[in-house]
Write a protein that holds these residues in place. Structure first.
Motif, PDB file in Angstrom:
ATOM      1  N   PRO A   1      23.298  28.935 -21.836  1.00 36.75           N
ATOM      2  CA  PRO A   1      22.301  29.567 -22.213  1.00 36.75           C
ATOM      3  C   PRO A   1      22.011  31.289 -22.625  1.00 36.75           C
ATOM      4  N   TRP A   2      21.823  31.718 -23.552  1.00 34.38           N
ATOM      5  CA  TRP A   2      21.558  33.349 -23.975  1.00 34.38           C
ATOM      6  C   TRP A   2      20.509  33.368 -24.171  1.00 34.38           C
ATOM      7  N   ASP A   3      19.153  32.915 -23.841  1.00 35.81           N
ATOM      8  CA  ASP A   3      17.706  33.427 -24.023  1.00 35.81           C
ATOM      9  C   ASP A   3      16.685  32.031 -22.992  1.00 35.81           C
ATOM     10  N   PRO A   4      16.215  32.329 -22.740  1.00 36.22           N
ATOM     11  CA  PRO A   4      14.968  31.316 -21.869  1.00 36.22           C
ATOM     12  C   PRO A   4      14.430  30.446 -22.909  1.00 36.22           C
ATOM     13  N   GLY A   5      14.641  30.089 -24.454  1.00 32.37           N
ATOM     14  CA  GLY A   5      14.748  28.979 -25.258  1.00 32.37           C
ATOM     15  C   GLY A   5      15.286  28.294 -24.987  1.00 32.37           C
ATOM     16  N   THR A   6      16.820  28.843 -25.317  1.00 31.50           N
ATOM     17  CA  THR A   6      18.202  28.306 -25.268  1.00 31.50           C
ATOM     18  C   THR A   6      18.222  27.139 -23.835  1.00 31.50           C
ATOM     19  N   ALA A   7      17.665  28.025 -22.875  1.00 26.28           N
ATOM     20  CA  ALA A   7      17.664  27.499 -21.462  1.00 26.28           C
ATOM     21  C   ALA A   7      16.607  26.395 -21.267  1.00 26.28           C
ATOM     22  N   ARG A   8      15.026  26.239 -22.311  1.00 25.24           N
ATOM     23  CA  ARG A   8      14.187  25.547 -21.550  1.00 25.24           C
ATOM     24  C   ARG A   8      15.000  24.389 -22.426  1.00 25.24           C
ATOM     25  N   LEU A   9      15.783  24.499 -23.505  1.00 22.90           N
ATOM     26  CA  LEU A   9      16.613  23.243 -24.422  1.00 22.90           C
ATOM     27  C   LEU A   9      17.608  22.713 -23.383  1.00 22.90           C
ATOM     28  N   LEU A  10      17.892  23.663 -23.099  1.00 19.12           N
ATOM     29  CA  LEU A  10      19.585  22.344 -22.230  1.00 19.12           C
ATOM     30  C   LEU A  10      18.496  21.781 -21.270  1.00 19.12           C
ATOM     31  N   ALA A  11      17.830  22.566 -20.334  1.00 21.59           N
ATOM     32  CA  ALA A  11      16.844  21.929 -19.168  1.00 21.59           C
ATOM     33  C   ALA A  11      16.528  20.283 -19.542  1.00 21.59           C
ATOM     34  N   SER A  12      15.912  20.282 -20.503  1.00 20.57           N
ATOM     35  CA  SER A  12      15.691  19.058 -21.445  1.00 20.57           C
ATOM     36  C   SER A  12      16.011  17.948 -21.560  1.00 20.57           C
ATOM     37  N   LEU A  13      17.522  18.093 -21.993  1.00 20.28           N
ATOM     38  CA  LEU A  13      18.636  17.150 -21.822  1.00 20.28           C
ATOM     39  C   LEU A  13      18.990  17.324 -20.452  1.00 20.28           C
ATOM     40  N   GLY A  14      18.272  16.808 -19.125  1.00 20.23           N
ATOM     41  CA  GLY A  14      19.132  16.652 -18.467  1.00 20.23           C
ATOM     42  C   GLY A  14      20.217  17.249 -17.572  1.00 20.23           C
ATOM     43  N   PHE A  15      20.615  19.062 -18.238  1.00 22.88           N
ATOM     44  CA  PHE A  15      21.325  19.141 -17.325  1.00 22.88           C
ATOM     45  C   PHE A  15      21.143  20.244 -15.471  1.00 22.88           C
TER      46      PHE A  15
ATOM     47  N   ALA B   1      21.485  45.086 -19.598  1.00 23.24           N
ATOM     48  CA  ALA B   1      20.950  43.461 -20.746  1.00 23.24           C
ATOM     49  C   ALA B   1      21.125  42.737 -20.108  1.00 23.24           C
ATOM     50  N   ILE B   2      22.222  42.194 -19.538  1.00 22.42           N
ATOM     51  CA  ILE B   2      23.326  41.204 -18.685  1.00 22.42           C
ATOM     52  C   ILE B   2      22.499  41.110 -18.120  1.00 22.42           C
ATOM     53  N   LEU B   3      21.278  41.997 -16.937  1.00 23.03           N
ATOM     54  CA  LEU B   3      20.841  41.613 -15.522  1.00 23.03           C
ATOM     55  C   LEU B   3      19.330  40.858 -16.113  1.00 23.03           C
ATOM     56  N   GLY B   4      19.264  41.566 -17.599  1.00 24.84           N
ATOM     57  CA  GLY B   4      17.538  41.456 -17.901  1.00 24.84           C
ATOM     58  C   GLY B   4      17.721  39.964 -18.424  1.00 24.84           C
ATOM     59  N   ASN B   5      18.805  39.669 -19.094  1.00 20.81           N
ATOM     60  CA  ASN B   5      18.895  38.374 -19.647  1.00 20.81           C
ATOM     61  C   ASN B   5      18.926  37.519 -18.245  1.00 20.81           C
ATOM     62  N   LEU B   6      19.509  37.887 -17.152  1.00 25.72           N
ATOM     63  CA  LEU B   6      19.451  36.588 -16.228  1.00 25.72           C
ATOM     64  C   LEU B   6      18.058  36.053 -15.869  1.00 25.72           C
ATOM     65  N   ARG B   7      17.379  37.548 -15.568  1.00 24.05           N
ATOM     66  CA  ARG B   7      16.119  37.597 -14.806  1.00 24.05           C
ATOM     67  C   ARG B   7      15.920  36.492 -16.099  1.00 24.05           C
ATOM     68  N   ALA B   8      15.968  36.480 -17.335  1.00 21.20           N
ATOM     69  CA  ALA B   8      15.047  35.787 -18.035  1.00 21.20           C
ATOM     70  C   ALA B   8      15.468  34.227 -18.149  1.00 21.20           C
ATOM     71  N   ILE B   9      16.297  34.343 -18.036  1.00 22.84           N
ATOM     72  CA  ILE B   9      17.108  33.281 -18.081  1.00 22.84           C
ATOM     73  C   ILE B   9      16.266  32.141 -16.849  1.00 22.84           C
ATOM     74  N   SER B  10      16.470  32.814 -15.493  1.00 18.59           N
ATOM     75  CA  SER B  10      15.943  32.358 -14.244  1.00 18.59           C
ATOM     76  C   SER B  10      14.409  31.499 -14.251  1.00 18.59           C
ATOM     77  N   ASP B  11      13.919  32.409 -15.020  1.00 17.07           N
ATOM     78  CA  ASP B  11      12.776  32.312 -15.222  1.00 17.07           C
ATOM     79  C   ASP B  11      11.483  31.439 -16.044  1.00 17.07           C
ATOM     80  N   ALA B  12      12.792  30.947 -16.513  1.00 18.32           N
ATOM     81  CA  ALA B  12      12.876  29.935 -17.110  1.00 18.32           C
ATOM     82  C   ALA B  12      12.262  28.643 -17.478  1.00 18.32           C
TER      83      ALA B  12
END
Length: 204
Positions: free
Chosen positions: A26-40, A63-74
């Motif tokens: 994923p590349w942001d919290p929204g896509t992270a949550r969508l992928l999680a919903s699919l059972g990954f 920017a990469i570290l900030g993105n990582l933090r946002a995805i990890s929190d999602a």
């Protein structure tokens, strides 16, 4: 054990089972949550995806570290960071497959948890790498023959499969196709919109 330690242990265990870990990017919290919903079961990040959303060719470390933090929190899923040793010479035509294998062996001897050589394209190349090292090998399918299946990767011993920035690039192509249609004065693309009910229940 802390939540972070438990996630790290779970992530390591996912590399030790017979079937490969399918690891989307994923590349942001929204896509992270969508992928999680699919059972990954776990997620990776993509520096290219971060750069794409910022309109840059490359993303900064901050920017990469900030993105990582946002995805990890999602999501509560484990997120892959700093465990993987990358031999990138194939991407830059800086050596052949033997050179790649030598680099991966050196990483393994230094204690790398996962070995990764982006740019492997064929099953034969992947098989050569897997058979030459002892640690788990990650294959990124964004560079590989798209006809290769997960079952074939499992058969040759690949332990982890990621996609790099491919999902981001697919999304951008869809965006550009729709925008070009709009620029030409047509709006048929709206019939291809995902219903809000497909993703709003997954968002906060």
């Amino acid at each position: 054990m802390t939540d972070q330690a438990a996630a790290a242990l779970r992530f390591r265990e996912l590399h030790e089972r017979p079937e490969p870990l399918l690891l989307p990017n994923p590349w942001d919290p929204g896509t992270a949550r969508l992928l999680a919903s699919l059972g990954f079961e776990a997620l990776a990040t993509t520096s290219l995806g971060v750069a794409n959303q910022l309109g840059r060719r490359r993303a900064s470390r901050q920017a990469i570290l900030g993105n990582l933090r946002a995805i990890s929190d999602a999501t509560p899923l484990p997120v892959n960071v700093v465990l993987t040793a990358r031999a990138e010479n194939l991407l830059w035509q800086a050596g052949d497959l033997d050179d790649t294998i030598s680099r991966l062996r050196a990483f393994e001897e230094a204690g790398a948890d996962v070995l990764y050589a982006p740019g492997l394209r064929t099953l034969d190349e992947m098989r050569a790498v897997v058979s030459s090292v002892g640690g788990p090998v990650n294959v990124v399918m964004g560079f590989a023959d798209p006809e290769i299946t997960l079952a074939q990767l499992a058969e040759i011993g690949v332990r982890r499969v990621s996609i790099g920035g491919a999902l981001s690039r697919v999304a951008l192509r869809s965006f550009m196709d729709a925008a070009k249609e709009m620029r030409a004065g047509h709006f048929g693309f709206v019939t291809r919109m995902a219903p809000l009910t497909d993703f709003h229940p997954l968002f906060t």
